[in-house]
Design an enzyme around this catalytic site. Structure first.
Site, PDB file in Angstrom:
ATOM      1  N   ASP A 115       0.890  -1.304   0.070  1.00 47.40           N
ATOM      2  CA  ASP A 115      -0.176  -0.390   0.003  1.00 47.40           C
ATOM      3  C   ASP A 115       1.030   0.876   0.048  1.00 47.40           C
ATOM      4  O   ASP A 115       1.838   1.107   0.435  1.00 47.40           O
ATOM      5  CB  ASP A 115      -1.136  -0.006   1.393  1.00 47.40           C
ATOM      6  CG  ASP A 115      -1.983   1.295   1.113  1.00 47.40           C
ATOM      7  OD1 ASP A 115      -2.581   1.535  -0.313  1.00 47.40           O
ATOM      8  OD2 ASP A 115      -2.353   1.056   2.364  1.00 47.40           O
TER       9      ASP A 115
ATOM     10  N   GLU B 231       2.313   5.188  -4.632  1.00 50.15           N
ATOM     11  CA  GLU B 231       2.285   6.025  -5.168  1.00 50.15           C
ATOM     12  C   GLU B 231       3.379   6.575  -5.390  1.00 50.15           C
ATOM     13  O   GLU B 231       4.633   7.063  -6.584  1.00 50.15           O
ATOM     14  CB  GLU B 231       1.248   7.095  -5.320  1.00 50.15           C
ATOM     15  CG  GLU B 231      -0.282   6.404  -5.336  1.00 50.15           C
ATOM     16  CD  GLU B 231      -0.940   5.501  -4.267  1.00 50.15           C
ATOM     17  OE1 GLU B 231      -0.246   5.696  -3.007  1.00 50.15           O
ATOM     18  OE2 GLU B 231      -0.989   4.418  -4.319  1.00 50.15           O
TER      19      GLU B 231
ATOM     20  N   ASP C 122      -9.321   3.460  -1.820  1.00 46.91           N
ATOM     21  CA  ASP C 122     -10.394   3.772  -1.015  1.00 46.91           C
ATOM     22  C   ASP C 122     -11.669   3.824  -2.014  1.00 46.91           C
ATOM     23  O   ASP C 122     -11.763   5.716  -2.039  1.00 46.91           O
ATOM     24  CB  ASP C 122      -9.342   4.438  -0.180  1.00 46.91           C
ATOM     25  CG  ASP C 122      -8.140   4.087   0.226  1.00 46.91           C
ATOM     26  OD1 ASP C 122      -7.947   3.085   0.478  1.00 46.91           O
ATOM     27  OD2 ASP C 122      -7.691   5.215   0.726  1.00 46.91           O
TER      28      ASP C 122
HETATM   29  C1  GLC Z   1      -4.668   2.951   2.658  1.00 44.51           C
HETATM   30  C2  GLC Z   1      -5.488   1.890   1.909  1.00 44.51           C
HETATM   31  C3  GLC Z   1      -6.368   0.712   2.608  1.00 44.51           C
HETATM   32  C4  GLC Z   1      -5.873   0.674   4.367  1.00 44.51           C
HETATM   33  C5  GLC Z   1      -5.839   2.436   5.084  1.00 44.51           C
HETATM   34  C6  GLC Z   1      -4.710   2.336   6.200  1.00 44.51           C
HETATM   35  O1  GLC Z   1      -6.127   4.430   2.566  1.00 44.51           O
HETATM   36  O2  GLC Z   1      -5.565   2.603   0.564  1.00 44.51           O
HETATM   37  O3  GLC Z   1      -7.194   0.132   2.187  1.00 44.51           O
HETATM   38  O4  GLC Z   1      -6.957   0.368   5.063  1.00 44.51           O
HETATM   39  O5  GLC Z   1      -4.570   2.785   3.968  1.00 44.51           O
HETATM   40  O6  GLC Z   1      -4.089   0.752   6.169  1.00 44.51           O
END
Ligand code: GLC
Length: 687
Positions: A308, A311, A422
Site C-alpha cells: 500500500d 504512489e 479507497d
Molecule cells: C490506505 C489503503 C487502505 C488501508 C489504509 C490503512 O488508505 O488504501 O486500504 O486500509 O490505507 O492502512
C-alpha cells in the site's frame, strides 16, 4: 502486428518483455509531434469511435469524452471528475472507423484528452520529451488485446485460496478481533479464506515488524487460522519509519537504499508512522534488499501480502509542514480573518497532503545516475511490488504467494494483482467497479478487485449484498472498510443467510471461474470483457456499460441500483438465464436476443449462459481447500442434437507447473449426457 517508435531517450520502464526493433517511418493512425519538453499525439475521432482502456480510472468502459491523467495519486475520493487514481495504464484501443491499440511507455505524467477539449479529437501529451510508442493492429479487439498482452508478458497467478472470500477492515486491532471475525463467519455459516491485517498489526507502523502486545504470537495465530482454512494477509507500506535501532531503517541508511534529496542526503516524507524514508525500489540492489524483508513474515506462516501507499503517498514533507505552521501562526495573530484569508488558510493545510509538489524533490539512483522522481513517478508502485514479487519467487520458488498492490504501471501485472483503493460505500462505486474490471484486464491485471461494500462512508446491507453479487466474479473478492465507518462484515446486517447464500455461490462457481482465470493468464486472454469484444458486429453492444462477459461461457448483469428488484439486460443473442440462489436452487429460462427487464431479488445472481456453452459448478464449501471439484454440476445451453465441450483447468492451486497437460480436462456434453477426459470426475448434467 506491433510497431514500435522511439522519441528522445526514454527511461527503461521494463513494462514490456518483447525486444522489438524501433521503426524509423512515421507511425500509422497517430500524428506525433515531438516538442522541447513533451510529445503530443493527435488523432481525429470519428463519431463512431469507442475508446477502451486506461486501466484503473473513473468513468465508463468507453473512456471517450473526458480528460484523464496518468499520475499515480493517493486520492480517496474517486469522483467522476477525477483525472487519475493510483495507477498509470497508458494503453488505449480505438474502435470504430479504424481499429488499433496504442501504448505510450512514459513513466512521467501523461494526459489523455479524449474529446474533452474538442469532441472530435484525441490529444495525448507527455510531460517529458521521451517515450516509446507501440501501435498494435489486428483482426479484432480481442486479437489486439492479446498481442498487447504478449508484449507485456504473462499475468501474475495467485494461489487458489486467494480466489476465496476475504474479510478485511482497517480497525481490527488485535488477535482477539481476528479470532472474533473467524468465529462469527463460521457461526453464520459463511465461507472464508482470508482475513487481512491492516497497519495495526505493525509495531508503530514499521514495516516487517509485529506489535507483540496486539499479536503476541502471530505465527501461532496464522497456524490456527490455517487449520481452519483461513490465511492471514498483512499489509506492507512503502514508507520506512525513521527510528534508531529499527533494522530496516538502519540497513537502508547504511547501504544507501533510500531515495535521496539533490544533495545526497535521504529524502524525508511522512506517512502513518510520521517521518519515513522511501526505499529506492527502482534501483535493483535496493529493490532486492526491500524484497528480502518479506521473509520476516513468511517465516511466521504468512502466504500473502498487500502493498500500500506506493504512489508513493506522502502526507507532508518537513519543510512544507514547518512553513505551514509559520503561516498559520501568522494568521493566529490577526484579529479578524475574512473570506480570502479563511480560504487561503484552509487550502494551506489541505495542500500539505498533495504530494505532487514533492515529487520533483527526490531522486532515484539508476545505473549510477540520479533520476528525479517526477520523471519516473508512475513506476514507483510497480517496482515496490516487483521487489516483493522477485524476492518471493526466489525465497519460495515452488509455491505461489498472494500479492497485490495499490499503485501500478503497465508491467506490474507480471508480479502481482491490484485492488482499486479507497472507494466509497456508494452505489455509483459498485457501478465503477463494473467499469474498471474489463479495462484492468486489458493491461494484464487479471487478479484484481475493489473493496466490496465500499471502503469510505457507511455501507448498507443491500449495497453490500448487491456488491458481493458482483464481487463473486472478481478474482480478488475482498470486503474491506475504513476505520471509523460502520462495521461491514456480512454478519452485521441481519438476514445473514442471504449473505451466506451469495458468498457460497462464489465457491460453487469456482471450478469455472478458476479455469477461466487460468486460461486467460496462460493464453494472454481476457477474463472480463466488454460485450463488443465478442459481438463486434452488433452496434448495440458498444453502448452496454453495465454487463460483462466473464470467461467463455457466461455474461453477467449485476444489479447496481438501490431498491431495484431487477434490471434491464441487453442480450446480443438468445441465452439461457440462470437466476441463481445456489447451485441447486435456481430458475432457468431461455431469453431471446434484445432488451428485457429481468427480475433479480436481493440474494440472487443473474448468469446468462451463452448458446453452445457449458458452466461447471460445484457444491459450496467453507474454504477453497475444502471444495469438492470431483463432483461437478454442469449447466448446458444446447440446441437439440448439439454437443458442447469445455476445458476445465484443475491443479493443486499452489504449484507453478502451470503448463502441465494434466491440469486440462475436457468435459463433453450432449443430449444423452456428459463425460470428462478425467474419469475420476463425476458429472451431473443440467440441460
Ligand atoms: C490506505 C489503503 C487502505 C488501508 C489504509 C490503512 O488508505 O488504501 O486500504 O486500509 O490505507 O492502512
Amino acid at each position: 502486428m506491433i510497431c514500435k517508435y522511439r522519441y528522445g531517450n526514454p527511461f527503461s520502464t521494463e513494462a514490456t518483455v518483447l525486444d522489438l526493433p524501433v521503426l524509423s517511418d512515421s507511425p500509422a493512425f497517430l500524428r506525433v509531434r515531438q516538442e522541447e519538453n513533451s510529445i503530443v499525439i493527435r488523432y481525429p475521432l470519428d463519431k463512431s469511435d469507442v475508446l477502451y482502456g486506461l486501466g484503473e480510472n473513473v468513468r465508463g468502459i468507453n473512456k471517450r469524452g473526458w480528460i484523464f491523467e496518468s499520475n499515480a495519486t493517493d486520492d480517496n475520493l474517486h469522483l467522476e471528475t477525477r483525472r487519475s487514481l493510483y495507477a498509470s495504464h497508458n494503453f488505449l484501443i480505438v474502435h470504430g472507423k479504424e481499429t488499433f491499440g496504442f501504448f505510450v511507455d512514459n513513466p512521467a505524467v501523461v494526459s489523455f484528452d479524449l474529446g474533452y477539449t474538442r469532441p472530435e479529437e484525441m490529444v495525448v501529451t507527455t510531460d517529458t520529451p521521451n517515450a516509446d510508442l507501440y501501435i498494435i493492429t489486428g483482426e479484432s479487439l480481442t486479437d489486439i488485446a492479446r498481442q498487447f498482452r504478449q508484449l507485456i508478458g504473462r499475468s501474475y497467478i495467485p494461489p487458489k485460496w486467494a480466489f476465496g472470500y476475504g474479510q478485511s477492515r482497517w480497525g481490527y486491532k488485535c488477535e482477539a478481533d481476528i479470532r472474533d471475525v473467524a468465529d462469527k463467519m463460521a457461526a453464520a455459516d459463511i465461507p472464508l479464506d482470508a482475513i487481512y491485517l491492516d497497519i495495526d498489526y505493525m509495531k508503530d507502523y514499521k514495516d516487517f515488524t509485529v506489535d507483540l502486545e496486539r499479536y503476541p504470537d502471530l505465527a501461532g495465530l496464522a497456524a490456527d487460522m490455517k487449520a481452519r482454512g483461513i490465511r492471514l494477509v498483512p499489509i506492507i507500506d512503502a514508507g520506512v519509519k525513521i527510528e534508531e535501532g529499527y533494522d530496516v531503517y538502519e540497513e537502508g541508511v547504511e547501504n544507501g537504499y533510500f531515495c535521496k534529496n539533490a544533495d545526497g542526503t535521504n529524502f524525508v516524507g511522512a506517512v502513518w508512522p510520521g517521518k519515513v524514508h522511501f526505499p529506492d525500489v527502482v534501483n535493483p540492489e535496493a529493490r532486492r534488499w526491500f524484497g528480502s524483508k518479506y521473509k520476516v513474515l513468511l517465516d511466521q506462516g504468512i502466504e500473502g501480502f498487500w502493498n500500500d501507499m506506493n504512489e508513493p503517498a506522502i502526507f507532508y514533507s518537513v519543510p512544507k509542514l514547518k512553513q505551514t505552521f509559520t503561516t498559520i501562526e501568522a494568521y493566529s495573530k490577526l484579529d479578524n480573518i475574512g473570506i480570502d484569508k479563511y480560504f487561503a488558510m484552509m487550502d494551506l493545510v489541505r495542500a500539505l497532503q498533495d504530494a505532487s509538489n514533492l515529487y520533483d524533490q527526490f531522486y532515484h539512483s539508476v545505473d549510477g545516475k540520479l533520476v528525479c522522481h517526477k520523471d519516473i513517478h508512475n513506476v514507483y508502485g510497480f517496482n515496490m511490488t516487483r521487489a516483493a514479487g522477485e524476492a518471493l519467487e526466489e525465497m519460495v520458488p515452488d509455491k505461489r504467494i498472494l500479492l497485490f498492490s495499490r499503485s501500478s504501471y503497465i508491467g506490474m501485472h507480471r508480479y502481482g494483482g491490484i485492488w482499486t483503493g479507497d472507494n466509497c460505500s456508494w452505489w455509483s462505486h459498485l457501478q465503477l467497479n463494473i467499469h474498471q474490471m474489463p479495462s484492468l484486464n486489458l493491461v494484464g491485471l487479471l487478479y484484481s478487485g475493489a473493496d466490496l461494500g465500499g471502503f469510505g462512508e457507511n455501507t448498507t446491507g443491500d449495497l453490500l449484498l448487491r456488491w458481493l453479487a458482483f464481487g463473486i466474479f472478481t478474482p480478488l473478492m475482498r470486503n474491506h472498510c475504513a476505520l471509523g465507518h460502520r462495521q461491514q462484515e456480512p454478519y452485521q446486517f441481519g438476514h445473514t443467510e442471504m449473505f451466506a447464500q451469495v458468498i457460497k455461490l462464489r465457491y460453487s462457481l469456482l471450478p469455472y471461474l478458476y479455469s477461466e482465470f487460468m486460461k486467460a493468464a496462460l493464453e494472454d486472454g481476457l477474463y472480463f470483457r466488454a460485450l463488443a469484444f465478442d459481438y463486434p458486429d452488433d452496434p448495440a453492444t458498444s453502448q452496454v456499460e453495465d454487463q460483462l462477459l466473464v470467461g467463455e461461457s457466461i455474461m453477467i448483469a449485476p444489479v447496481y441500483q438501490p431498491n431495484a428488484k431487477g434490471r434491464v439486460v441487453y442480450l446480443p443473442e438468445a441465452m439461457l438465464l440462470l437466476r441463481l440462489r445456489s447451485v441447486d436452487d435456481y430458475d432457468s429460462e431461455r431469453v431471446e436476443a434484445g432488451y428485457h427487464h429481468i427480475n433479480c431479488d436481493l440474494g440472487e445472481v443473474l448468469v446468462f449462459l451463452r448458446p453452445g456453452h457449458l458452466l461447471p459448478m460445484a457444491d459450496p464449501a467453507m474454504s477453497v481447500d475444502q471444495l469438492d471439484e470431483k463432483h461437478l454440476k454442469v449447466f448446458a445451453n444446447l440446441k437439440s442434437g448439439e454437443t458442447a465441450s469445455y476445458v476445465l483447468y484443475q491443479d493443486d492451486g499452489y504449484s507453478k507447473d502451470y503448463e502441465n497437460p494434466e491440469h486440462y480436462k475436457t468435459i463433453r456434453v450432449g443430449q444423452a449426457g456428459g463425460s470428462c477426459s478425467d474419469e475420476e470426475l463425476e458429472l451431473t448434467i443440467r440441460l
